[in-house]
Design a protein around this motif. Structure first.
Motif, PDB file in Angstrom:
ATOM      1  N   LEU A   1       0.826  -1.210   0.000  1.00  0.00           N
ATOM      2  CA  LEU A   1       0.000   0.000   0.000  1.00  0.00           C
ATOM      3  C   LEU A   1       0.864   1.265   0.000  1.00  0.00           C
ATOM      4  O   LEU A   1       0.521   2.263  -0.635  1.00  0.00           O
ATOM      5  CB  LEU A   1      -0.918   0.010   1.227  1.00  0.00           C
ATOM      6  CG  LEU A   1      -2.016  -1.056   1.275  1.00  0.00           C
ATOM      7  CD1 LEU A   1      -2.796  -0.960   2.578  1.00  0.00           C
ATOM      8  CD2 LEU A   1      -2.964  -0.909   0.085  1.00  0.00           C
ATOM      9  N   SER A   2       1.987   1.211   0.704  1.00  0.00           N
ATOM     10  CA  SER A   2       2.867   2.380   0.769  1.00  0.00           C
ATOM     11  C   SER A   2       3.570   2.621  -0.556  1.00  0.00           C
ATOM     12  O   SER A   2       3.567   3.744  -1.081  1.00  0.00           O
ATOM     13  CB  SER A   2       3.895   2.187   1.889  1.00  0.00           C
ATOM     14  OG  SER A   2       4.853   3.222   1.888  1.00  0.00           O
ATOM     15  N   TYR A   3       4.176   1.570  -1.126  1.00  0.00           N
ATOM     16  CA  TYR A   3       4.956   1.747  -2.348  1.00  0.00           C
ATOM     17  C   TYR A   3       4.091   2.051  -3.569  1.00  0.00           C
ATOM     18  O   TYR A   3       4.551   2.664  -4.536  1.00  0.00           O
ATOM     19  CB  TYR A   3       5.810   0.502  -2.602  1.00  0.00           C
ATOM     20  CG  TYR A   3       7.064   0.472  -1.756  1.00  0.00           C
ATOM     21  CD1 TYR A   3       8.052   1.435  -1.902  1.00  0.00           C
ATOM     22  CD2 TYR A   3       7.254  -0.522  -0.795  1.00  0.00           C
ATOM     23  CE1 TYR A   3       9.198   1.420  -1.121  1.00  0.00           C
ATOM     24  CE2 TYR A   3       8.403  -0.543  -0.003  1.00  0.00           C
ATOM     25  CZ  TYR A   3       9.362   0.427  -0.172  1.00  0.00           C
ATOM     26  OH  TYR A   3      10.493   0.418   0.604  1.00  0.00           O
ATOM     27  N   THR A   4       2.823   1.648  -3.545  1.00  0.00           N
ATOM     28  CA  THR A   4       1.918   1.967  -4.653  1.00  0.00           C
ATOM     29  C   THR A   4       1.254   3.327  -4.478  1.00  0.00           C
ATOM     30  O   THR A   4       0.550   3.790  -5.378  1.00  0.00           O
ATOM     31  CB  THR A   4       0.824   0.892  -4.782  1.00  0.00           C
ATOM     32  OG1 THR A   4       0.095   0.795  -3.538  1.00  0.00           O
ATOM     33  CG2 THR A   4       1.434  -0.462  -5.127  1.00  0.00           C
TER      34      THR A   4
ATOM     35  N   ASP B   1      -1.658   7.222   0.644  1.00  0.00           N
ATOM     36  CA  ASP B   1      -1.789   8.673   0.497  1.00  0.00           C
ATOM     37  C   ASP B   1      -3.001   9.044  -0.357  1.00  0.00           C
ATOM     38  O   ASP B   1      -3.668  10.050  -0.085  1.00  0.00           O
ATOM     39  CB  ASP B   1      -0.520   9.267  -0.114  1.00  0.00           C
ATOM     40  CG  ASP B   1       0.654   9.233   0.863  1.00  0.00           C
ATOM     41  OD1 ASP B   1       0.432   9.501   2.062  1.00  0.00           O
ATOM     42  OD2 ASP B   1       1.772   8.913   0.445  1.00  0.00           O
ATOM     43  N   ARG B   2      -3.312   8.231  -1.380  1.00  0.00           N
ATOM     44  CA  ARG B   2      -4.491   8.533  -2.196  1.00  0.00           C
ATOM     45  C   ARG B   2      -5.764   8.318  -1.387  1.00  0.00           C
ATOM     46  O   ARG B   2      -6.698   9.121  -1.461  1.00  0.00           O
ATOM     47  CB  ARG B   2      -4.503   7.648  -3.448  1.00  0.00           C
ATOM     48  CG  ARG B   2      -3.467   8.067  -4.496  1.00  0.00           C
ATOM     49  CD  ARG B   2      -3.783   7.466  -5.847  1.00  0.00           C
ATOM     50  NE  ARG B   2      -3.649   6.021  -5.835  1.00  0.00           N
ATOM     51  CZ  ARG B   2      -2.513   5.375  -6.099  1.00  0.00           C
ATOM     52  NH1 ARG B   2      -1.413   6.058  -6.382  1.00  0.00           N
ATOM     53  NH2 ARG B   2      -2.460   4.067  -6.076  1.00  0.00           N
ATOM     54  N   ASN B   3      -5.822   7.236  -0.618  1.00  0.00           N
ATOM     55  CA  ASN B   3      -7.013   6.970   0.185  1.00  0.00           C
ATOM     56  C   ASN B   3      -7.146   7.930   1.362  1.00  0.00           C
ATOM     57  O   ASN B   3      -8.224   8.062   1.948  1.00  0.00           O
ATOM     58  CB  ASN B   3      -6.981   5.526   0.713  1.00  0.00           C
ATOM     59  CG  ASN B   3      -7.205   4.509  -0.390  1.00  0.00           C
ATOM     60  OD1 ASN B   3      -7.855   4.806  -1.387  1.00  0.00           O
ATOM     61  ND2 ASN B   3      -6.651   3.315  -0.230  1.00  0.00           N
ATOM     62  N   ALA B   4      -6.036   8.581   1.723  1.00  0.00           N
ATOM     63  CA  ALA B   4      -6.098   9.537   2.830  1.00  0.00           C
ATOM     64  C   ALA B   4      -7.071  10.668   2.542  1.00  0.00           C
ATOM     65  O   ALA B   4      -7.588  11.299   3.468  1.00  0.00           O
ATOM     66  CB  ALA B   4      -4.705  10.099   3.103  1.00  0.00           C
TER      67      ALA B   4
ATOM     68  N   THR C   1      -6.077   0.566  10.962  1.00  0.00           N
ATOM     69  CA  THR C   1      -4.688   1.008  10.839  1.00  0.00           C
ATOM     70  C   THR C   1      -4.561   2.188   9.890  1.00  0.00           C
ATOM     71  O   THR C   1      -3.876   3.177  10.184  1.00  0.00           O
ATOM     72  CB  THR C   1      -3.808  -0.157  10.360  1.00  0.00           C
ATOM     73  OG1 THR C   1      -3.801  -1.177  11.357  1.00  0.00           O
ATOM     74  CG2 THR C   1      -2.381   0.303  10.101  1.00  0.00           C
ATOM     75  N   ILE C   2      -5.215   2.109   8.741  1.00  0.00           N
ATOM     76  CA  ILE C   2      -5.135   3.215   7.783  1.00  0.00           C
ATOM     77  C   ILE C   2      -5.755   4.484   8.377  1.00  0.00           C
ATOM     78  O   ILE C   2      -5.193   5.577   8.271  1.00  0.00           O
ATOM     79  CB  ILE C   2      -5.819   2.829   6.461  1.00  0.00           C
ATOM     80  CG1 ILE C   2      -5.036   1.698   5.782  1.00  0.00           C
ATOM     81  CG2 ILE C   2      -5.910   4.037   5.536  1.00  0.00           C
ATOM     82  CD1 ILE C   2      -5.692   1.162   4.536  1.00  0.00           C
TER      83      ILE C   2
END
Length: 421
Positions: A126-129, A133-136, A260-261
């Motif tokens: 999720l981090s490297y893709t 940040d997009r879902n944030a 977590t997210i």
């Protein structure tokens, strides 16, 4: 060298952050340099009320190795302090801990380790893709404040439960005072002590509470005549079966990921911005970075049966509430846990188990009180509606991810249809 301020700043909201930083003292936002003073040391131990109940419970109930658990926590804390330069917390995963303690027959050490490996791998992807940040963007200020309010209220509720619990020790050792409300009396006394020392730089509140707790635990017979040895407890590789991997995925990882997210990634990043606005170290404190560091540590740690770990809004508030303003606090608690794991081992774990439940409860209550006022930064009735809706649902349903999902949906609906509340 700047003058040491003798006050501990109160929580500030987004609109007041620059003014608060200007008056809060040299620790806050002035420099990225690590500090190693009494306030940082007090803040370093401020999150034990959040951490220890889950960690002690999982070691005692799920049969985990104390040295494995505390060594991995120590290494993660050390990394967090040196990399982020802010008092970024390291906590056990709440959903994982609750489910593991509730179902020890199914959630064994290999299952817990497998959960860490899977959880770490997912977060790295999720981090490297860039998906974190997009879902944030789904987490508006109202949703984030709802998450923070929820955790603040849950911390207070859990803290009060620990304070009024009939047993003095989590280990089950009866000690002295069985049949008397000794735990409650200690909790009331420590609460008053912490309240009096909150703004005291010479005698930091969290350290005073922990020292008093350990001394009282010894006096009340918390060791229970146990023969305690020094040196590390066994640290071993785990070998989960496919069935255990499946159990870990279904029972532990899937319920944890949305939480977590929302909290450990987005919520922690938002709280950093609120508390450390203008700090040169702040650019690293982003949701995607937090997912990356959690994945980087959990993936290898899981192969040794460690408790899956995360960052978190509540832990950050706890460190901050008791004086931490730089990465010096995580570095100190990290080194403490590493020495604790490799030198003290079983004896060190027994010492932590000496701390009365009510003392941990007091730390939790004050951590919760640091989170709740963040709600004040919201400006409209619609934002308050979403935040309070999330908190209300989360206090009733067993899985907070449902509350976050409903809150996000309601927030999008209100903004899209321009509903006025």
């Amino acid at each position: 060298m700047p003058r040491q301020d003798n006050t501990t700043p109160h929580t500030v909201d987004d609109t007041a952050a620059p003014q608060a930083i200007a008056t809060a003292g040299p620790q806050e936002g002035a420099s990225w340099r690590l500090r190693f003073n009494r306030l940082e040391l007090s803040g370093a131990f401020g999150d034990l009320g959040t951490m220890l109940p889950i960690v002690i419970g999982m070691i005692l109930i799920n049969g985990l190795s104390p040295s494995t658990v505390f060594l991995t926590f120590g290494l993660f804390y050390l990394f967090a302090g040196l990399y982020y330069r802010l008092p970024i917390p390291v906590q056990p995963l709440k959903a994982v801990g609750a489910i593991a303690i509730a179902y020890p027959g199914e959630i064994t050490e290999p299952v817990i380790g497998a959960a860490g490996v899977i959880f770490g791998a997912i977060l790295l992807v999720l981090s490297y893709t860039g998906m974190v940040d997009r879902n944030a963007k789904l987490f508006s200020p109202a949703v984030v404040r709802g998450i923070q309010l929820t955790l603040g209220l849950i911390f207070q509720r859990k803290g009060i439960e620990l304070i009024v619990h009939k047993n003095l020790f989590m280990s089950g050792v009866q000690g002295l005072g069985a049949g008397y409300p000794l735990n409650l009396c200690i909790g009331i006394g420590v609460f008053v002590l912490v309240l009096m020392l909150l703004n005291n730089a010479r005698y930091p509140a969290a350290l005073a509470a922990l020292v008093v707790g350990i001394v009282l635990g010894l006096l009340c017979g918390g060791l229970g005549g146990q023969q305690i040895s020094l040196g590390p407890t066994p640290i071993r590789l785990i070998h989960p079966t496919l069935a255990e991997v499946w159990t870990a995925l279904i029972m532990l990882v899937l319920p944890q990921i949305p939480l977590t997210i929302g909290n450990a990634c987005v919520g922690t990043a938002d709280t950093c911005t609120t508390l450390f606005n203008g700090n040169p170290a702040l650019p690293k404190a982003k949701a995607g970075k937090f997912a990356w560091s959690m994945g980087l540590i959990n993936f290898p740690a899981g192969f040794f049966g460690a408790i899956p770990m995360c960052h978190g809004t509540g832990g950050l508030a706890a460190h901050y509430r008791f004086g931490a303003r730089t990465g010096g606090a995580p570095v100190m608690i990290g080194l403490f846990f590493i020495l604790f794991a490799l030198v003290l081992g079983e004896f060190g774990f027994a010492l932590l188990a000496l701390i009365p439940q009510s003392v941990l409860g007091v730390l939790l209550v004050f951590a919760g009180l640091e989170l709740c006022p963040l709600l004040r930064s919201l400006k409209t009735n619609e934002e308050y509606f979403v935040a309070l809706l999330i908190a209300g649902i989360a206090l009733v349903v067993p899985n907070m991810a449902w509350a976050f999902g409903i809150g996000i949906g309601m927030d999008l609906l209100i903004r899209r249809l321009k509903i006025r509340v």
